[in-house]
Design a protein around this motif. Structure first.
Motif, PDB file in Angstrom:
ATOM      1  N   THR A 133       5.522 -38.124 -18.151  1.00 60.34           N
ATOM      2  CA  THR A 133       4.563 -37.189 -18.716  1.00 60.34           C
ATOM      3  C   THR A 133       4.502 -35.967 -17.814  1.00 60.34           C
ATOM      4  N   MET A 134       3.774 -34.964 -18.254  1.00 56.38           N
ATOM      5  CA  MET A 134       3.558 -33.801 -17.403  1.00 56.38           C
ATOM      6  C   MET A 134       2.670 -34.207 -16.229  1.00 56.38           C
ATOM      7  N   SER A 135       2.908 -33.616 -15.092  1.00 58.85           N
ATOM      8  CA  SER A 135       2.123 -33.902 -13.899  1.00 58.85           C
ATOM      9  C   SER A 135       0.621 -33.702 -14.152  1.00 58.85           C
ATOM     10  N   VAL A 136       0.276 -32.705 -14.959  1.00 60.76           N
ATOM     11  CA  VAL A 136      -1.136 -32.386 -15.201  1.00 60.76           C
ATOM     12  C   VAL A 136      -1.783 -33.235 -16.299  1.00 60.76           C
ATOM     13  N   ASN A 137      -1.023 -34.109 -16.942  1.00 53.33           N
ATOM     14  CA  ASN A 137      -1.572 -34.942 -18.016  1.00 53.33           C
ATOM     15  C   ASN A 137      -2.224 -36.182 -17.393  1.00 53.33           C
ATOM     16  N   THR A 138      -3.433 -36.015 -16.890  1.00 51.22           N
ATOM     17  CA  THR A 138      -4.118 -37.090 -16.171  1.00 51.22           C
ATOM     18  C   THR A 138      -4.435 -38.284 -17.068  1.00 51.22           C
ATOM     19  N   LYS A 146      -2.827 -48.010 -15.317  1.00 53.53           N
ATOM     20  CA  LYS A 146      -3.518 -49.212 -15.806  1.00 53.53           C
ATOM     21  C   LYS A 146      -2.522 -50.270 -16.264  1.00 53.53           C
ATOM     22  N   CYS A 147      -1.358 -49.841 -16.699  1.00 53.43           N
ATOM     23  CA  CYS A 147      -0.317 -50.761 -17.158  1.00 53.43           C
ATOM     24  C   CYS A 147       0.539 -51.294 -16.013  1.00 53.43           C
ATOM     25  N   GLY A 148       0.256 -50.861 -14.795  1.00 50.58           N
ATOM     26  CA  GLY A 148       0.980 -51.374 -13.640  1.00 50.58           C
ATOM     27  C   GLY A 148       2.166 -50.547 -13.205  1.00 50.58           C
ATOM     28  N   LEU A 149       2.456 -49.453 -13.904  1.00 51.94           N
ATOM     29  CA  LEU A 149       3.548 -48.590 -13.490  1.00 51.94           C
ATOM     30  C   LEU A 149       3.084 -47.773 -12.284  1.00 51.94           C
ATOM     31  N   THR A 150       4.008 -47.458 -11.403  1.00 49.73           N
ATOM     32  CA  THR A 150       3.666 -46.669 -10.226  1.00 49.73           C
ATOM     33  C   THR A 150       4.496 -45.392 -10.198  1.00 49.73           C
ATOM     34  N   TYR A 151       3.905 -44.382  -9.594  1.00 51.92           N
ATOM     35  CA  TYR A 151       4.555 -43.082  -9.478  1.00 51.92           C
ATOM     36  C   TYR A 151       5.884 -43.224  -8.746  1.00 51.92           C
ATOM     37  N   ALA A 152       6.930 -42.638  -9.317  1.00 55.49           N
ATOM     38  CA  ALA A 152       8.255 -42.686  -8.689  1.00 55.49           C
ATOM     39  C   ALA A 152       8.718 -41.313  -8.222  1.00 55.49           C
ATOM     40  N   ARG A 153       8.475 -40.279  -9.052  1.00 51.64           N
ATOM     41  CA  ARG A 153       8.989 -38.971  -8.669  1.00 51.64           C
ATOM     42  C   ARG A 153       8.391 -37.883  -9.552  1.00 51.64           C
ATOM     43  N   THR A 154       8.496 -36.654  -9.052  1.00 54.83           N
ATOM     44  CA  THR A 154       8.200 -35.451  -9.824  1.00 54.83           C
ATOM     45  C   THR A 154       9.524 -34.734 -10.042  1.00 54.83           C
ATOM     46  N   TYR A 155       9.724 -34.224 -11.239  1.00 55.06           N
ATOM     47  CA  TYR A 155      10.959 -33.511 -11.543  1.00 55.06           C
ATOM     48  C   TYR A 155      10.643 -32.313 -12.432  1.00 55.06           C
ATOM     49  N   TYR A 156      11.579 -31.402 -12.523  1.00 56.01           N
ATOM     50  CA  TYR A 156      11.383 -30.170 -13.274  1.00 56.01           C
ATOM     51  C   TYR A 156      12.509 -30.010 -14.281  1.00 56.01           C
ATOM     52  N   VAL A 171       6.294 -36.091 -14.276  1.00 54.95           N
ATOM     53  CA  VAL A 171       6.306 -37.238 -13.381  1.00 54.95           C
ATOM     54  C   VAL A 171       6.900 -38.442 -14.098  1.00 54.95           C
ATOM     55  N   GLU A 172       7.552 -39.276 -13.311  1.00 51.73           N
ATOM     56  CA  GLU A 172       8.089 -40.531 -13.818  1.00 51.73           C
ATOM     57  C   GLU A 172       7.369 -41.665 -13.110  1.00 51.73           C
ATOM     58  N   TYR A 173       6.971 -42.663 -13.895  1.00 50.75           N
ATOM     59  CA  TYR A 173       6.370 -43.888 -13.378  1.00 50.75           C
ATOM     60  C   TYR A 173       7.303 -45.039 -13.719  1.00 50.75           C
ATOM     61  N   VAL A 174       7.307 -46.083 -12.883  1.00 46.61           N
ATOM     62  CA  VAL A 174       8.254 -47.183 -13.038  1.00 46.61           C
ATOM     63  C   VAL A 174       7.552 -48.516 -12.808  1.00 46.61           C
ATOM     64  N   LEU A 175       8.006 -49.521 -13.556  1.00 49.15           N
ATOM     65  CA  LEU A 175       7.601 -50.910 -13.340  1.00 49.15           C
ATOM     66  C   LEU A 175       8.843 -51.776 -13.508  1.00 49.15           C
TER      67      LEU A 175
END
Length: 187
Positions: A133-138, A146-156, A171-175
């Motif tokens: 998602t976008m970094s600003v999409n809180t 909440k689903c257990g995914l964790t922040y992995a990286r920011t990319y452009y 941002v990408e989140y990974v589980l």
């Protein structure tokens, strides 16, 4: 009325495959016509029926996307997806969701995503699930966490539509299956 023959059900939701019908296209058009729903996708520009039919709806019909309805009433809430990640490692899938504004902040995105994660690591056999998602999409980031995914990286990346906040990147989140299994065992 709840959809018949759903792909997946939860306590409150029924997820079913999209059908190549005008009725299902109408549901997606209504969803993608809301500027607030499209804020982090097109900068709030509603998508036209022609664009939706040629782009997003066509992709939805090829698997991995499910229309999300309330089980009790059949009300259309939006969609969830879990589709193989063709750009990532093998046995990896991409998780996503888009819900009508009336369904926001009621736990539906998390509930559907958790069910897809369980199905993905269970019978579908994925080893890794990502979400972006976008970094600003809180709001979306909170669902991922909440689903257990964790922040992995920011990319452009360059996107076809300017969106407020896109200078902060995506941002990408990974589980992983191992992380998911460990959390389930820990209770």
């Amino acid at each position: 009325m709840a959809p018949t023959d759903p792909f997946l059900t939860t306590a409150r939701l029924a997820l079913r495959p999209f059908a190549d019908t005008e009725a299902d296209l109408d549901l997606v058009v209504a969803l993608d016509s809301d500027p607030e729903v499209m804020r982090y996708i097109t900068g709030g520009r509603p998508m036209t029926r022609t664009e939706i039919r040629a782009e997003s709806f066509a992709r939805m019909l090829h698997g991995g996307f499910w229309a999300t309805h309330l089980r009790e009433t059949g009300e259309f809430l939006g969609w969830h997806c879990l589709r193989p990640d063709t750009d990532g490692p093998t046995a990896s899938a991409d998780l996503g969701y888009r819900l009508r504004k009336a369904a926001w902040r009621r736990g539906f995105a998390t509930e559907g995503a958790l069910a897809l994660i369980a199905r993905g690591f269970g019978e579908l056999g994925f080893d890794r699930i990502t979400a972006n998602t976008m970094s600003v999409n809180t709001g979306s980031r909170r669902v991922m966490e909440k689903c257990g995914l964790t922040y992995a990286r920011t990319y452009y990346e360059e996107w076809p539509y300017p969106v407020a906040g896109d200078e902060h990147g995506d941002v990408e989140y990974v589980l992983t299956r191992e992380e998911w299994s460990a959390r389930r065992q820990a209770g």
